[in-house]
Write a protein that holds these residues in place. Structure first.
Motif, PDB file in Angstrom:
ATOM      1  N   ALA A 567       0.847  -1.321  -0.120  1.00  0.00           N
ATOM      2  CA  ALA A 567      -0.101   0.087   0.056  1.00  0.00           C
ATOM      3  C   ALA A 567       0.855   1.382   0.057  1.00  0.00           C
ATOM      4  O   ALA A 567       0.318   2.289   0.186  1.00  0.00           O
ATOM      5  CB  ALA A 567      -1.180   0.097   1.274  1.00  0.00           C
ATOM      6  N   LYS A 568       2.062   1.281  -0.440  1.00  0.00           N
ATOM      7  CA  LYS A 568       3.095   2.428  -0.351  1.00  0.00           C
ATOM      8  C   LYS A 568       2.708   3.129  -1.816  1.00  0.00           C
ATOM      9  O   LYS A 568       2.129   2.531  -2.752  1.00  0.00           O
ATOM     10  CB  LYS A 568       4.488   1.956  -0.343  1.00  0.00           C
ATOM     11  CG  LYS A 568       4.998   1.295   0.675  1.00  0.00           C
ATOM     12  CD  LYS A 568       6.356   1.053   0.674  1.00  0.00           C
ATOM     13  CE  LYS A 568       7.085   0.175   2.058  1.00  0.00           C
ATOM     14  NZ  LYS A 568       8.425  -0.224   2.191  1.00  0.00           N
ATOM     15  N   ARG A 591      -4.635   2.447 -11.841  1.00  0.00           N
ATOM     16  CA  ARG A 591      -5.507   3.344 -11.264  1.00  0.00           C
ATOM     17  C   ARG A 591      -5.392   4.030 -10.127  1.00  0.00           C
ATOM     18  O   ARG A 591      -5.841   4.931 -10.105  1.00  0.00           O
ATOM     19  CB  ARG A 591      -6.950   2.605 -11.379  1.00  0.00           C
ATOM     20  CG  ARG A 591      -7.419   2.000 -12.731  1.00  0.00           C
ATOM     21  CD  ARG A 591      -8.761   1.075 -12.599  1.00  0.00           C
ATOM     22  NE  ARG A 591      -9.068   0.619 -13.986  1.00  0.00           N
ATOM     23  CZ  ARG A 591      -9.982  -0.186 -14.139  1.00  0.00           C
ATOM     24  NH1 ARG A 591     -10.455  -0.364 -13.403  1.00  0.00           N
ATOM     25  NH2 ARG A 591      -9.972  -0.594 -15.393  1.00  0.00           N
ATOM     26  N   ALA A 592      -4.383   3.431  -9.223  1.00  0.00           N
ATOM     27  CA  ALA A 592      -4.041   3.902  -7.868  1.00  0.00           C
ATOM     28  C   ALA A 592      -2.808   4.722  -8.143  1.00  0.00           C
ATOM     29  O   ALA A 592      -2.019   5.151  -6.811  1.00  0.00           O
ATOM     30  CB  ALA A 592      -4.151   3.119  -6.646  1.00  0.00           C
ATOM     31  N   ALA A 593      -2.088   4.875  -9.200  1.00  0.00           N
ATOM     32  CA  ALA A 593      -0.855   5.380  -9.283  1.00  0.00           C
ATOM     33  C   ALA A 593      -0.618   6.748  -9.753  1.00  0.00           C
ATOM     34  O   ALA A 593      -1.486   7.194 -10.370  1.00  0.00           O
ATOM     35  CB  ALA A 593      -0.107   4.608 -10.220  1.00  0.00           C
ATOM     36  N   ALA A 594       0.485   7.234  -9.481  1.00  0.00           N
ATOM     37  CA  ALA A 594       0.836   8.572 -10.161  1.00  0.00           C
ATOM     38  C   ALA A 594       1.385   8.147 -11.512  1.00  0.00           C
ATOM     39  O   ALA A 594       2.235   7.301 -11.758  1.00  0.00           O
ATOM     40  CB  ALA A 594       1.867   9.440  -9.473  1.00  0.00           C
ATOM     41  N   ILE A 595       0.857   8.694 -12.475  1.00  0.00           N
ATOM     42  CA  ILE A 595       1.244   8.444 -13.930  1.00  0.00           C
ATOM     43  C   ILE A 595       2.375   9.688 -14.444  1.00  0.00           C
ATOM     44  O   ILE A 595       2.266  10.897 -14.258  1.00  0.00           O
ATOM     45  CB  ILE A 595       0.043   8.737 -14.979  1.00  0.00           C
ATOM     46  CG1 ILE A 595      -1.042   7.682 -14.562  1.00  0.00           C
ATOM     47  CG2 ILE A 595       0.662   8.206 -16.550  1.00  0.00           C
ATOM     48  CD1 ILE A 595      -0.676   6.496 -14.398  1.00  0.00           C
ATOM     49  N   LEU A 596       3.565   8.995 -14.807  1.00  0.00           N
ATOM     50  CA  LEU A 596       4.624   9.849 -15.139  1.00  0.00           C
ATOM     51  C   LEU A 596       4.761   9.806 -16.678  1.00  0.00           C
ATOM     52  O   LEU A 596       4.737   9.083 -17.485  1.00  0.00           O
ATOM     53  CB  LEU A 596       5.875   9.341 -14.799  1.00  0.00           C
ATOM     54  CG  LEU A 596       6.115   9.655 -13.271  1.00  0.00           C
ATOM     55  CD1 LEU A 596       7.465   8.856 -12.788  1.00  0.00           C
ATOM     56  CD2 LEU A 596       5.849  10.906 -12.726  1.00  0.00           C
ATOM     57  N   ALA A 597       4.672  10.969 -17.393  1.00  0.00           N
ATOM     58  CA  ALA A 597       5.089  11.217 -18.842  1.00  0.00           C
ATOM     59  C   ALA A 597       6.396  10.851 -19.247  1.00  0.00           C
ATOM     60  O   ALA A 597       7.344  11.057 -18.324  1.00  0.00           O
ATOM     61  CB  ALA A 597       4.553  12.587 -19.394  1.00  0.00           C
ATOM     62  N   PRO A 598       6.849  10.661 -20.390  1.00  0.00           N
ATOM     63  CA  PRO A 598       8.139  10.404 -20.897  1.00  0.00           C
ATOM     64  C   PRO A 598       9.164  11.475 -20.362  1.00  0.00           C
ATOM     65  O   PRO A 598      10.411  11.301 -20.392  1.00  0.00           O
ATOM     66  CB  PRO A 598       8.020  10.233 -22.164  1.00  0.00           C
ATOM     67  CG  PRO A 598       6.681   9.725 -22.542  1.00  0.00           C
ATOM     68  CD  PRO A 598       5.950  10.526 -21.510  1.00  0.00           C
ATOM     69  N   GLU A 599       8.433  12.804 -20.292  1.00  0.00           N
ATOM     70  CA  GLU A 599       9.627  13.946 -19.927  1.00  0.00           C
ATOM     71  C   GLU A 599       9.761  13.943 -18.473  1.00  0.00           C
ATOM     72  O   GLU A 599      10.811  14.443 -17.857  1.00  0.00           O
ATOM     73  CB  GLU A 599       8.872  15.237 -20.414  1.00  0.00           C
ATOM     74  CG  GLU A 599       8.619  15.426 -21.920  1.00  0.00           C
ATOM     75  CD  GLU A 599       7.467  14.736 -22.413  1.00  0.00           C
ATOM     76  OE1 GLU A 599       7.399  14.465 -23.547  1.00  0.00           O
ATOM     77  OE2 GLU A 599       6.662  14.328 -21.551  1.00  0.00           O
ATOM     78  N   ASP A 621      -7.472   5.132  -2.699  1.00  0.00           N
ATOM     79  CA  ASP A 621      -7.589   4.384  -4.052  1.00  0.00           C
ATOM     80  C   ASP A 621      -6.522   3.060  -4.016  1.00  0.00           C
ATOM     81  O   ASP A 621      -6.852   1.984  -4.479  1.00  0.00           O
ATOM     82  CB  ASP A 621      -7.126   5.407  -5.249  1.00  0.00           C
ATOM     83  CG  ASP A 621      -8.012   6.418  -5.635  1.00  0.00           C
ATOM     84  OD1 ASP A 621      -9.056   6.168  -5.310  1.00  0.00           O
ATOM     85  OD2 ASP A 621      -7.556   7.421  -6.138  1.00  0.00           O
ATOM     86  N   ARG A 622      -5.340   3.058  -3.438  1.00  0.00           N
ATOM     87  CA  ARG A 622      -4.270   2.195  -3.223  1.00  0.00           C
ATOM     88  C   ARG A 622      -4.966   1.095  -2.363  1.00  0.00           C
ATOM     89  O   ARG A 622      -4.822  -0.296  -2.613  1.00  0.00           O
ATOM     90  CB  ARG A 622      -2.925   2.604  -2.848  1.00  0.00           C
ATOM     91  CG  ARG A 622      -2.183   3.310  -3.710  1.00  0.00           C
ATOM     92  CD  ARG A 622      -0.728   3.358  -3.216  1.00  0.00           C
ATOM     93  NE  ARG A 622      -0.764   4.038  -2.013  1.00  0.00           N
ATOM     94  CZ  ARG A 622      -0.389   5.244  -1.721  1.00  0.00           C
ATOM     95  NH1 ARG A 622      -0.538   6.294  -2.796  1.00  0.00           N
ATOM     96  NH2 ARG A 622      -0.392   5.752  -0.387  1.00  0.00           N
ATOM     97  N   ALA A 623      -5.609   1.399  -1.216  1.00  0.00           N
ATOM     98  CA  ALA A 623      -6.123   0.391  -0.478  1.00  0.00           C
ATOM     99  C   ALA A 623      -7.365  -0.454  -1.175  1.00  0.00           C
ATOM    100  O   ALA A 623      -7.411  -1.572  -0.740  1.00  0.00           O
ATOM    101  CB  ALA A 623      -6.834   1.050   0.773  1.00  0.00           C
TER     102      ALA A 623
END
Length: 704
Positions: A567-568, A591-599, A621-623
Motif C-alpha cells: 500500500a505504499k 488506477r491508484a498510481a501517479a502517472i509519469l509522462a516520458p518527460e 485508491d491504493r487500499a
C-alpha cells in the motif's frame, strides 16, 4: 557496451585461428625441406596452441568441429607431418626407424578410439531415464563418476596423452635416435590403455547402475511408497528457473506430500534450496507413469511446449498459477483454457480473463491471492529517514516491440535525472535482467542510466559504515553460499549428484530463508545511506528492495501488483502513447498510481506527495485497488491457496471414484451374468441371499 565485449573476443579468435594456420604451414615447410628446427618449433607450438584453446576458446574449436576440422583431424595432421619430416631427414632409416614408429603411432590412435568407445558405453550405462534430487536413490546402485578427462573430454584426453608421443618423435627428429620416439609412443600408449582399463571398471556390476526397466520399476515403487498428492510441473530454458523458484515455499506449505516434476535434466540444479522431492522425467512415455501414482494435482507456473504432454494424464488435475500477474496480454494467454482451473490473485485478474474472451470460463477461475507476498512490509506513513528511498524498477522491452512495455528507452534517463536532482532522494535502480536482450536501445539506455547514477555518487559525500559492516556481510555471504551451493568435484556427473543430493538436510529450506534474511540485513547495513545503488544481481531480491523503499517507479508489470501489497505510493511511466485517462482505463493496475509522462516532469510533485501524505490523492485508491488485485487479507492468501489445492484434489478423487464406478458397472457385460454376480458378491455389492446358483433355483421354483 555489449559490442565492446564482443569485438576483443573476436579479435582473439581470429588471431588464434591465424596462428594455427601459420603453425600448420610452417610445420609442413619444415617437414618438406626438411628443416629440423622449424619442424620442431612449429609442431610444439601447434600442440601448445591447441591445448590452450581447449581451455580458453572452446567456442572457436566448436566452430572448427562443425567444418570437420576437429581435434582428431588436427592432431593427426600434426603427427603425419612429423612422420613426413622423419622420412625426409637424412640419417634416419625409413625401414628400421620410420616404419616401426608409424606402427606405434597407429597403435596409439587405436588405443585412443578404443578408450573413446568405452567412454561412450560408460556414459550410456550411466544415463537413467530420470533424475532425482532430495530422494534416497541409492538402491539404483549409484556410484561416483569416472574422471571427466577419460569419460567426457575426448579432445583434451587426446592432446594430453599425445604430448609424450609428439615430444618423443620430435626428439628422434633432432637426434636421429629412434629410442626417443619409442619411449614417447610407449608412454602415450600406456596412458591410453590405462584409461581404457580404468574406464572399464565402471562397466562392472559393482559400479553399474540399474538398466532402464529396473530404474522405472524403482520409480514406481518410490511413488507408491511416498504417495505424492500435490506437485508443481515445470519446463523451461536455463534463465526461466525463477518462475518455479518463486513457488517453492508455497508448495512446501500445502497439505499433503508435495513433489516437483521437471522435464529438462539441467533444471534439477537450477531449482533453489528446497526439501521437496524433485523428479525430472524427460521422455513422454516415462512421464505417463505418473497416471498410476497417487498424485492428484499439479501447479503450473508457466506455459511451455511440453505442458501439453502432462495434460494428457486424466487422473491429475491441473491449475495454472502463472509466475506473476500484470495487465500485459501475456497474463491472459489462450493456452490457459487447457487447464482445469486458473488460479489468480484477486477479482482484477478474473475480470481480465473475461474481458480477454479467450475461452477461460469464469467458473474455472479461482482467487487465491499471492502467498509469496507475505514478506513485504506494509506502509507506515511518511518516510522517517533523512533520505527518501525511491526504487526505480523498470521491466524489459518484451517480444512484441510495444513502446509501452518498458520506460527505459523513452523515459528512463529523464526519470533518473529528475530523481538525482533532488538532494533528499536516494535512488535504488534495479533493471529487469533481460533489459536489452531484444532491443539494443534498451541496453544502451540502461548503460547510460547507470553512468548517470555513478556520476551522481561522485558528487555526494558522507559517512560510510565501518569495516565491521563489510566483515559481517562477508560472513553472512559465506554462510548463505554454504547453504545454497552444493560443492561438487569437477568430475561429478548426473548420477553422482543424485547420490550426493539424495537426502536433504533437515529444514534446509528454512535455514536458507533465515540466512538470506540475515544477508540482506547485512547488505543494506554495509551501504552508506546517502549513496545511490545499482542492483543488478539476484540478491537482494526485489521484495527486499520493496521493504527498503518509500516509493516505487515502474512500468505495467507484475512488480506493480506485488508492490501494491504494501500500500505504499507508486508511479507508473506512460510511454504507450495513450492519454492518461486512456492509460488508466486500459491498465487497471495503474488506477491508484501517479502517472509519469516520458518527460518525467511530474517527479517533483510525486516526491512531495510521498513526503507529505496529506498531498497524496491516491491513498484510498491504493487500499481499494490492493483488494481488487490481490484479494482480501482475511483469510490469509496461503490459507485460500491451500483450500483451493484441497478442493482440486477432491475433484481428482471424485473423478477417480466415478471411473471406478463406471468400470464396475461395465463389468457384468464383459464377464457374463454368473461370473459378474460372483465378483459383485465378493465386493459386497450384492446381498448374499440374491446371488449365485441358489438365486437361479429360487427363480425357477417361483416360476413353477
Amino acid at each position: 557496451m555489449p559490442s565492446a565485449g564482443i569485438a576483443p573476443r573476436r579479435v582473439v579468435q581470429l588471431a588464434a585461428l591465424l596462428a594455427m594456420m601459420v603453425f600448420f604451414t610452417t610445420q609442413l615447410v619444415g617437414a618438406l625441406l626438411p628443416n629440423v628446427p622449424l619442424l620442431i618449433i612449429a609442431s610444439a607450438a601447434g600442440l601448445a596452441l591447441d591445448l590452450y584453446l581447449q581451455h580458453k576458446q572452446p567456442g572457436l574449436l566448436s566452430l572448427l568441429s562443425k567444418i570437420r576440422f576437429d581435434v582428431t583431424v588436427r592432431q593427426l595432421l600434426r603427427d603425419m607431418m612429423i612422420m613426413v619430416g622423419l622420412l625426409r631427414i637424412d640419417g634416419i632409416d625409413p625401414t628400421h626407424v620410420q616404419a616401426p614408429l608409424t606402427v606405434g603411432l597407429l597403435l596409439f590412435y587405436i588405443a585412443h578410439f578404443v578408450c573413446q568407445a568405452v567412454a561412450v558405453l560408460v556414459k550410456r550405462r550411466r544415463l537413467l531415464p530420470f533424475v532425482t534430487r532430495n530422494i534416497d536413490a541409492s538402491a539404483l546402485h549409484l556410484s561416483t563418476a569416472p574422471p571427466r578427462l577419460l569419460a567426457r573430454q575426448p579432445a583434451r584426453r587426446l592432446l594430453r596423452f599425445a604430448i609424450p608421443a609428439t615430444a618423443g618423435l620430435l626428439a628422434t627428429a633432432a637426434t636421429k635416435d629412434a629410442v626417443w620416439g619409442w619411449i614417447g609412443l610407449g608412454i602415450a600408449l600406456v596412458l591410453s590403455l590405462s584409461g581404457v582399463a580404468w574406464l572399464s571398471t565402471w562397466l562392472l556390476t559393482r559400479k553399474r547402475v540399474l538398466d532402464e526397466q529396473q530404474a522405472l520399476e524403482w520409480l514406481d515403487n518410490w511413488l507408491a511408497e511416498y504417495q505424492p498428492t500435490v506437485g508443481m510441473y515445470f519446463s523451461g530454458g536455463t534463465s526461466s528457473a525463477y518462475q518455479a523458484n518463486m513457488w517453492l515455499s508455497t508448495l512446501a506449505s500445502l497439505d499433503g506430500n508435495p513433489i516437483i516434476v521437471l522435464r529438462e535434466r539441467f533444471m534439477v540444479q537450477k531449482i533453489d534450496a528446497t526439501d521437496i522431492p524433485i523428479v525430472c522425467i524427460p521422455k513422454v512415455a516415462h512421464l505417463m507413469r505418473l497416471e498410476h501414482s497417487t498424485l492428484k494435482m499439479l501447479l503450473h507456473p508457466a506455459n511451455s511446449g511440453k505442458t501439453s504432454q502432462i495434460l494428457r494424464i486424466p487422473s491429475i488435475k491441473h491449475a495454472f498459477t502463472n509466475h506473476g500477474e500484470s495487465d500485459k496480454l501475456s497474463s491472459c494467454n489462450p493456452y490457459a483454457k487447457a487447464y482445469d482451473e486458473v488460479w489468480v490473485a484477486g477479482p482484477a485478474a478474473r475480470e481480465r480473463y473475461q474481458l480477454a474472451d479467450i475461452g477461460v470460463e469464469d467458473k474455472d477461475v479461482v482467487e487465491v491471492g499471492r502467498p509469496q507476498l507475505a514478506p513485504i512490509t506494509p506502509y507506515t506513513g511518511a518516510p522517517a529517514g533523512e533520505y527518501l528511498q525511491v526504487l526505480y524498477a523498470p521491466t524489459w522491452e518484451g517480444w512484441d516491440g510495444n513502446p509501452g512495455n518498458t520506460s527505459v528507452i523513452l523515459a528512463g534517463e529523464n526519470i533518473v535525472r529528475a530523481l538525482l536532482a533532488d538532494p533528499g532522494v536516494r535512488l535504488l535502480y534495479k533493471p529487469h535482467p533481460m533489459t536489452g536482450s531484444v532491443d539494443p536501445r534498451a541496453g544502451l539506455a540502461n548503460e547510460r542510466i547507470q553512468a548517470l547514477i555513478a556520476q551522481a555518487n561522485t558528487r555526494r559525500t558522507g559517512a560510510r559504515p565501518g569495516p565491521e559492516a563489510a566483515a559481517e556481510l562477508a560472513r553472512r555471504a559465506e554462510v548463505l553460499e554454504g547453504l545454497t551451493t552444493t560443492s561438487f568435484r569437477p568430475d561429478t556427473d548426473e548420477i553422482e549428484r543424485m547420490l550426493l543430493q539424495g537426502t536433504p538436510d533437515s529444514d534446509r529450506a528454512a535455514a536458507v530463508e533465515e540466512a538470506t534474511a540475515a544477508w540482506e540485513s547485512a547488505y543494506w547495513s554495509s551501504l552508506p545511506e546517502w549513496e545511490h545503488q545499482i542492483i543488478t544481481g539476484p540478491r537482494p531480491a526485489i521484495f527486499s528492495c520493496f521493504n527498503h523503499s518509500d516509493l516505487l517507479i515502474s512500468d505495467v508489470s507484475s512488480v506493480v501488483s506485488d508492490y501494491l501489497s504494501s500500500a505504499k505510493p507508486y508511479a507508473v511511466a506512460n510511454t504507450s502513447g495513450l492519454s492518461e485517462a486512456e492509460f488508466r482505463e486500459g491498465f487497471p493496475t495503474v488506477r491508484a498510481a501517479a502517472i509519469l509522462a516520458p518527460e518525467a516532469d511530474g517527479v517533483p510533485a510525486l516526491l512531495d506527495a510521498v513526503r507529505n501524505p496529506e498531498h497524496d490523492p491516491h491513498v484510498a485508491d491504493r487500499a481499494e485497488l490492493k483488494v481488487h488485485l490481490l484479494g482480501p487479507s482475511d483469510p490469509p492468501s496461503l490459507v485460500r491457496f491451500n483450500q483451493a489445492a484441497r478442493d482440486l484434489c477432491a475433484q481428482a478423487e471424485a473423478r477417480q471414484a466415478r471411473m471406478e464406478a463406471r468400470a464396475s458397472a461395465d463389468l457384468p457385460g464383459l464377464l457374463g451374468g454368473d461370473a459378474a454376480d460372483e465378483l459383485a458378491a465378493e465386493a459386497g455389492e450384492l446381498p448374499p441371499e440374491t446371488s449365485g446358483p441358489a438365486d437361479a433355483e429360487s427363480e425357477e421354483t417361483a416360476g413353477v
